[in-house]
Design a protein around this motif. Structure first.
Motif, short mmCIF file in Angstrom:
data_model
loop_
_atom_site.label_atom_id
_atom_site.label_comp_id
_atom_site.label_asym_id
_atom_site.label_seq_id
_atom_site.Cartn_x
_atom_site.Cartn_y
_atom_site.Cartn_z
N PHE A 23 -26.63 -29.01 17.10
CA PHE A 23 -27.19 -29.99 16.17
C PHE A 23 -26.37 -30.11 14.89
CE2 PHE A 23 -30.12 -32.07 13.37
CZ PHE A 23 -30.89 -32.86 14.20
N ASP A 24 -26.07 -28.98 14.25
CA ASP A 24 -25.34 -29.03 12.98
C ASP A 24 -23.94 -29.61 13.16
OD1 ASP A 24 -25.22 -28.49 10.12
OD2 ASP A 24 -23.76 -26.95 10.65
N LYS A 25 -23.29 -29.23 14.23
CA LYS A 25 -21.93 -29.73 14.49
C LYS A 25 -21.95 -31.24 14.72
CE LYS A 25 -17.98 -29.09 17.55
NZ LYS A 25 -17.44 -28.35 18.70
N VAL A 26 -22.92 -31.72 15.48
CA VAL A 26 -23.04 -33.16 15.74
C VAL A 26 -23.33 -33.89 14.43
CG1 VAL A 26 -24.40 -34.94 16.93
CG2 VAL A 26 -23.70 -32.87 18.15
N PHE A 27 -24.23 -33.34 13.61
CA PHE A 27 -24.54 -33.94 12.31
C PHE A 27 -23.27 -34.05 11.47
CE2 PHE A 27 -25.79 -34.10 7.93
CZ PHE A 27 -26.97 -34.82 7.90
N GLN A 28 -22.49 -32.96 11.42
CA GLN A 28 -21.26 -32.94 10.61
C GLN A 28 -20.23 -33.96 11.14
OE1 GLN A 28 -20.60 -31.20 7.83
NE2 GLN A 28 -22.60 -30.23 7.82
N ILE A 29 -20.12 -34.07 12.45
CA ILE A 29 -19.16 -35.01 13.04
C ILE A 29 -19.57 -36.45 12.71
CG2 ILE A 29 -18.28 -35.95 15.22
CD1 ILE A 29 -18.34 -33.05 16.29
N ILE A 30 -20.86 -36.75 12.85
CA ILE A 30 -21.32 -38.10 12.52
C ILE A 30 -21.09 -38.37 11.05
CG2 ILE A 30 -23.34 -39.60 12.33
CD1 ILE A 30 -24.43 -38.12 14.85
N ASP A 31 -21.46 -37.43 10.20
CA ASP A 31 -21.30 -37.61 8.75
C ASP A 31 -19.83 -37.82 8.43
OD1 ASP A 31 -20.71 -36.76 5.96
OD2 ASP A 31 -22.87 -36.47 5.87
N GLY A 32 -18.98 -36.91 8.88
CA GLY A 32 -17.53 -37.06 8.78
C GLY A 32 -16.91 -36.92 7.41
N ARG A 33 -17.71 -36.72 6.37
CA ARG A 33 -17.15 -36.64 5.02
C ARG A 33 -16.53 -35.28 4.72
NH1 ARG A 33 -22.14 -39.07 1.78
NH2 ARG A 33 -23.24 -38.08 3.49
N GLN A 34 -16.94 -34.28 5.49
CA GLN A 34 -16.34 -32.96 5.32
C GLN A 34 -15.42 -32.72 6.50
OE1 GLN A 34 -19.18 -29.81 4.96
NE2 GLN A 34 -17.66 -28.21 5.17
N GLU A 35 -14.16 -32.56 6.25
CA GLU A 35 -13.18 -32.35 7.32
C GLU A 35 -13.43 -30.99 7.97
OE1 GLU A 35 -10.38 -33.59 9.84
OE2 GLU A 35 -10.99 -34.76 8.12
N VAL A 36 -13.56 -31.00 9.28
CA VAL A 36 -13.77 -29.77 10.04
C VAL A 36 -12.54 -29.61 10.93
CG1 VAL A 36 -15.26 -28.54 11.65
CG2 VAL A 36 -16.26 -30.11 9.97
N ALA A 37 -11.70 -28.65 10.59
CA ALA A 37 -10.42 -28.48 11.30
C ALA A 37 -10.62 -28.27 12.80
CB ALA A 37 -9.65 -27.31 10.69
N ALA A 38 -11.67 -27.57 13.17
CA ALA A 38 -11.90 -27.29 14.59
C ALA A 38 -12.22 -28.54 15.39
CB ALA A 38 -13.04 -26.28 14.73
N HIS A 39 -12.62 -29.61 14.73
CA HIS A 39 -12.94 -30.85 15.43
C HIS A 39 -11.70 -31.66 15.79
CE1 HIS A 39 -17.14 -30.84 13.36
NE2 HIS A 39 -17.02 -29.91 14.26
N GLY A 40 -10.57 -31.27 15.24
CA GLY A 40 -9.34 -32.00 15.54
C GLY A 40 -9.21 -33.24 14.69
N PRO A 41 -8.32 -34.15 15.09
CA PRO A 41 -8.09 -35.36 14.29
C PRO A 41 -9.34 -36.24 14.21
CG PRO A 41 -6.79 -35.40 16.32
CD PRO A 41 -7.51 -34.09 16.28
N ARG A 42 -9.43 -36.95 13.13
CA ARG A 42 -10.61 -37.79 12.87
C ARG A 42 -10.42 -39.16 13.52
NH1 ARG A 42 -15.63 -37.05 11.96
NH2 ARG A 42 -16.49 -39.07 11.60
N ASP A 43 -10.90 -39.34 14.73
CA ASP A 43 -10.78 -40.61 15.43
C ASP A 43 -12.00 -41.51 15.23
OD1 ASP A 43 -8.35 -39.79 16.49
OD2 ASP A 43 -9.30 -38.88 18.23
N MET A 44 -13.11 -40.90 14.90
CA MET A 44 -14.36 -41.62 14.79
C MET A 44 -14.58 -42.08 13.35
SD MET A 44 -17.97 -40.12 16.12
CE MET A 44 -18.87 -39.75 14.63
N PRO A 45 -15.26 -43.21 13.16
CA PRO A 45 -15.55 -43.65 11.78
C PRO A 45 -16.35 -42.60 11.01
CG PRO A 45 -16.09 -45.38 13.34
CD PRO A 45 -15.76 -44.16 14.15
N ILE A 46 -16.20 -42.58 9.72
CA ILE A 46 -16.94 -41.66 8.86
C ILE A 46 -18.25 -42.35 8.49
CG2 ILE A 46 -16.91 -40.43 6.66
CD1 ILE A 46 -13.84 -40.32 6.97
N TRP A 47 -19.28 -42.06 9.27
CA TRP A 47 -20.56 -42.75 9.09
C TRP A 47 -21.27 -42.32 7.82
CZ3 TRP A 47 -20.96 -47.10 11.27
CH2 TRP A 47 -20.33 -47.33 12.49
N GLY A 48 -20.99 -41.13 7.32
CA GLY A 48 -21.61 -40.70 6.06
C GLY A 48 -21.28 -41.67 4.94
#
Length: 145
Positions: free
Chosen positions: A81-106
């Protein structure tokens, strides 16, 4: 005053019908905010089912779109849940998620109004953005197989 058993049914039946009708109206008026947010922000890439197989923009993307219905399965049965929330939000870069391909919905949610969260004061748009992300994350949770 006691009511005879014979008349109880006659008196209670209209009340039961009224309550059933009220319940149906409440159900009809329910809005699935998470689904609405998903349909308007995510379905163009991830598809209506979340499997990544039928989004209209799929062919324009450089990488395959993840199947959102197997996130829990791929995480030992636990929805991240928290990881999905962070990925959707996208405003905090998470190195483990790799490159940011998705829009920053936050940022997007913070900068735009919402039909469902329009009662927040102007200075508290952040709460509205987080509420939208939370509803969206919860909807992705419901997509799990």
């Amino acid at each position: 005053m006691k009511i005879s058993t014979k008349f109880r049914g006659v008196l209670l039946a209209p009340i039961g019908v009224m309550l059933i009708g009220m319940s149906a109206n409440v159900q009809a008026d329910k809005v699935d905010i998470g689904k609405r947010e998903y349909d308007s922000a995510c379905a163009v890439c991830h598809g209506l089912t979340g499997k990544g197989d039928d989004g209209p923009l799929k062919s324009l993307l450089a990488r395959p779109v993840p199947n959102l219905t197997v996130l829990a399965k791929n995480n030992k049965g636990v929805f991240p849940f928290d990881k999905v929330f962070q990925i959707i939000d996208g405003r905090q870069e998470v190195a483990a998620h790799g490159p940011r391909d998705m829009p920053i919905w936050g940022n997007a949610f913070n900068n735009q109004t919402s039909l469902y969260f329009d009662n927040y004061p102007e200075q508290d748009r952040e709460s509205a953005a987080r509420s939208r992300i939370l509803a969206l994350t919860e909807y992705v949770y419901r997509l799990q197989q």
